[in-house]
Design a protein around this motif. Structure first.
Motif, mmCIF file in Angstrom:
data_model
loop_
_atom_site.group_PDB
_atom_site.id
_atom_site.type_symbol
_atom_site.label_atom_id
_atom_site.label_comp_id
_atom_site.label_asym_id
_atom_site.label_seq_id
_atom_site.Cartn_x
_atom_site.Cartn_y
_atom_site.Cartn_z
ATOM 1 N N ILE A 60 11.576 32.025 7.009
ATOM 2 C CA ILE A 60 11.955 33.191 6.207
ATOM 3 C C ILE A 60 11.612 34.475 6.942
ATOM 4 N N ARG A 61 10.406 34.538 7.560
ATOM 5 C CA ARG A 61 10.026 35.735 8.334
ATOM 6 C C ARG A 61 10.985 35.954 9.511
ATOM 7 N N HIS A 62 11.345 34.854 10.148
ATOM 8 C CA HIS A 62 12.260 34.968 11.297
ATOM 9 C C HIS A 62 13.631 35.480 10.857
ATOM 10 N N LEU A 63 14.105 35.033 9.708
ATOM 11 C CA LEU A 63 15.432 35.472 9.206
ATOM 12 C C LEU A 63 15.396 36.930 8.747
ATOM 13 N N THR A 64 14.297 37.384 8.181
ATOM 14 C CA THR A 64 14.217 38.759 7.699
ATOM 15 C C THR A 64 13.976 39.760 8.806
ATOM 16 N N GLU A 65 13.457 39.317 9.949
ATOM 17 C CA GLU A 65 13.203 40.227 11.065
ATOM 18 C C GLU A 65 14.487 40.643 11.762
ATOM 19 N N ASP A 66 15.530 39.856 11.698
ATOM 20 C CA ASP A 66 16.785 40.185 12.381
ATOM 21 C C ASP A 66 17.427 41.288 11.696
#
Length: 138
Positions: free
Chosen positions: A132-138
């Motif tokens: 989830i963190r990886h998806l929101t950072e983009d």
């Protein structure tokens, strides 16, 4: 063609005047005049075509009336005698169920059984948080 060119001129002048009166309020005088001349030409040609069609229709009507007065039944297209074949048997055959459909009707109703959706609840919460963190950072 019966009549004369006065009908064409009359409708052309009426189209010219109508277009000029509506166009002069919002356009320059030269623009209004050019558009009015175009309208005159269009109305002149339309009236000519409509008069030619009307003349042809009236001429063909006079030919039919004159031939019926003389008692001539040899007029081509004067009578139309059509017989439509009976197609009721073909329609009944189309409405009858096929053997495959009869088999389905005899078996009765079979509900659709789609595959069940499998819930994956054994995922690691820390790994899900990273995703989830990886998806929101983009």
């Amino acid at each position: 063609m019966s009549g004369n060119i006065r009908w064409n001129l009359g409708f052309g002048i009426a189209g010219f005047a109508f277009t000029f009166l509506l166009s002069v309020q919002n356009n320059l005088l030269t623009t209004s005049l050019v558009r009015s001349v175009y309208a005159f030409l269009i109305w002149f040609v339309i009236t000519f075509i409509l008069r030619a069609i009307l003349f042809q229709l009236l001429a063909s009507k006079e030919v039919v009336e004159s031939s019926t007065v003389q008692g001539s039944d040899d007029l081509v297209g004067g009578q139309l005698d059509l017989v439509i074949p009976d197609e009721t048997e073909e329609l009944h055959d189309l409405l009858k169920p096929t053997p495959k459909e009869q088999k389905a009707v005899q078996e009765g109703f079979v509900p659709l059984n789609p595959p069940k959706i499998v819930k994956v609840s054994d995922q690691d919460p820390e790994q899900m948080a990273k995703v989830i963190r990886h998806l929101t950072e983009d």
